[in-house]
Enzyme design. Structure first.
Site, short mmCIF file in Angstrom:
data_model
loop_
_atom_site.label_atom_id
_atom_site.label_comp_id
_atom_site.label_asym_id
_atom_site.label_seq_id
_atom_site.Cartn_x
_atom_site.Cartn_y
_atom_site.Cartn_z
CG ASP A 1 42.08 -41.80 -47.40
OD1 ASP A 1 42.57 -40.86 -46.75
OD2 ASP A 1 42.18 -41.89 -48.65
CB ILE A 2 38.59 -41.80 -51.51
CG1 ILE A 2 37.74 -42.23 -52.68
CG2 ILE A 2 39.74 -40.92 -51.96
CD1 ILE A 2 37.00 -41.09 -53.36
CG ASN B 1 49.99 -35.88 -43.84
OD1 ASN B 1 50.95 -36.37 -43.27
ND2 ASN B 1 49.23 -36.56 -44.68
N GLY C 1 52.84 -32.26 -46.31
CA GLY C 1 52.12 -33.01 -47.35
C GLY C 1 50.61 -32.98 -47.20
CD GLN C 2 46.53 -29.80 -43.77
OE1 GLN C 2 47.40 -29.08 -43.31
NE2 GLN C 2 45.29 -29.79 -43.31
CG HIS D 1 42.71 -34.91 -42.29
ND1 HIS D 1 42.89 -33.67 -42.84
CD2 HIS D 1 43.57 -35.74 -42.93
CE1 HIS D 1 43.81 -33.73 -43.79
NE2 HIS D 1 44.26 -34.99 -43.85
CG HIS E 1 45.81 -39.77 -42.64
ND1 HIS E 1 45.41 -40.08 -43.92
CD2 HIS E 1 46.20 -38.47 -42.69
CE1 HIS E 1 45.54 -39.02 -44.70
NE2 HIS E 1 46.03 -38.03 -43.98
P1 5GP Z 1 46.09 -35.21 -46.42
O1 5GP Z 1 47.10 -35.41 -47.51
O2 5GP Z 1 45.42 -33.87 -46.51
O3 5GP Z 1 46.65 -35.50 -45.06
O4 5GP Z 1 45.00 -36.33 -46.62
C1 5GP Z 1 43.81 -36.15 -47.30
C2 5GP Z 1 43.21 -37.52 -47.49
O5 5GP Z 1 41.87 -37.35 -47.92
C3 5GP Z 1 43.92 -38.39 -48.54
O6 5GP Z 1 44.38 -39.59 -47.94
C4 5GP Z 1 42.84 -38.64 -49.59
O7 5GP Z 1 42.88 -39.94 -50.13
C5 5GP Z 1 41.56 -38.39 -48.81
N1 5GP Z 1 40.45 -37.91 -49.63
C6 5GP Z 1 40.49 -36.88 -50.53
N2 5GP Z 1 39.29 -36.72 -51.10
C7 5GP Z 1 38.46 -37.66 -50.53
C8 5GP Z 1 37.08 -37.97 -50.72
O8 5GP Z 1 36.35 -37.37 -51.51
N3 5GP Z 1 36.57 -38.99 -49.99
C9 5GP Z 1 37.34 -39.69 -49.08
N4 5GP Z 1 36.75 -40.67 -48.39
N5 5GP Z 1 38.65 -39.41 -48.88
C10 5GP Z 1 39.20 -38.40 -49.61
#
Ligand code: 5GP
Length: 108
Positions: free
Chosen positions: A28-29, A82, A88-89, A95, A97
Site C-alpha cells: 500500500d502506498i 472496506n 470507507g472504500q 481488495h 488489506h
Molecule cells: P480502500 O479505502 O479502498 O479500502 O483502500 C484503498 C487503498 O489503496 C488505500 O489504503 C490507499 O493507500 C491505497 N492506494 C491508493 N492509490 C494507490 C496507489 O497508486 N498505489 C498503491 N500502492 N496503493 C494505493
C-alpha cells in the site's frame, strides 16, 4: 480505469509481493502498519459484496500464500476489506488489506 486497474496494466508502478495469472499483491502506498499489502484480483470486481464465492475462495488462498512470502503467517496478521461508502472504500476494486509486522491495536 480505476487506480488498481492501472497498476495491473503497468501504467502505475507498484512494489509487488506476489503475482499469478489472476491475482496481484503489492505494498500500500500509505501504510497503516509496518506491513501493509493489498491483494486484488486482476479482473475488476467492485467489492466483496459483488464477488462470487469462487473468486473469494481463490483470493483467500492467494492471501494465504502472500502472508507466507511476507513471513507473517506464523506471527499473525489482519485482513480487512472496506465495502462501499459506509465501509470507507476509496478504490472501487475488490481488495483485501493485509496488515501486520507489529502488534496491531484492537479493532473489534
Ligand atoms: P480502500 O479505502 O479502498 O479500502 O483502500 C484503498 C487503498 O489503496 C488505500 O489504503 C490507499 O493507500 C491505497 N492506494 C491508493 N492509490 C494507490 C496507489 O497508486 N498505489 C498503491 N500502492 N496503493 C494505493
Amino acid at each position: 480505469m480505476n487506480v488498481f486497474e492501472k497498476i495491473v496494466a503497468g501504467e502505475i508502478p507498484c512494489r509487488k509481493v506476489l503475482e499469478n495469472d489472476k491475482f496481484l499483491a503489492f505494498y500500500d502506498i500509505a501504510p497503516k502498519a509496518r506491513v501493509h499489502v493489498l491483494a486484488i484480483p486482476k479482473k475488476c470486481v467492485k467489492d466483496f459484496q459483488e464477488a462470487d464465492s469462487k473468486l473469494l475462495g481463490e483470493l483467500s488462498a492467494f492471501v494465504q500464500e502472500v502472508v507466507k512470502v511476507l513471513e507473517i503467517d506464523k506471527i499473525g496478521y489482519r485482513i480487512v476489506s472496506n465495502i462501499g461508502a459506509d465501509g470507507g472504500q476509496e478504490v472501487p476494486h475488490l481488495h483485501f488489506h493485509i496488515l501486520g509486522g507489529e502488534k496491531l491495536g484492537s479493532f473489534c
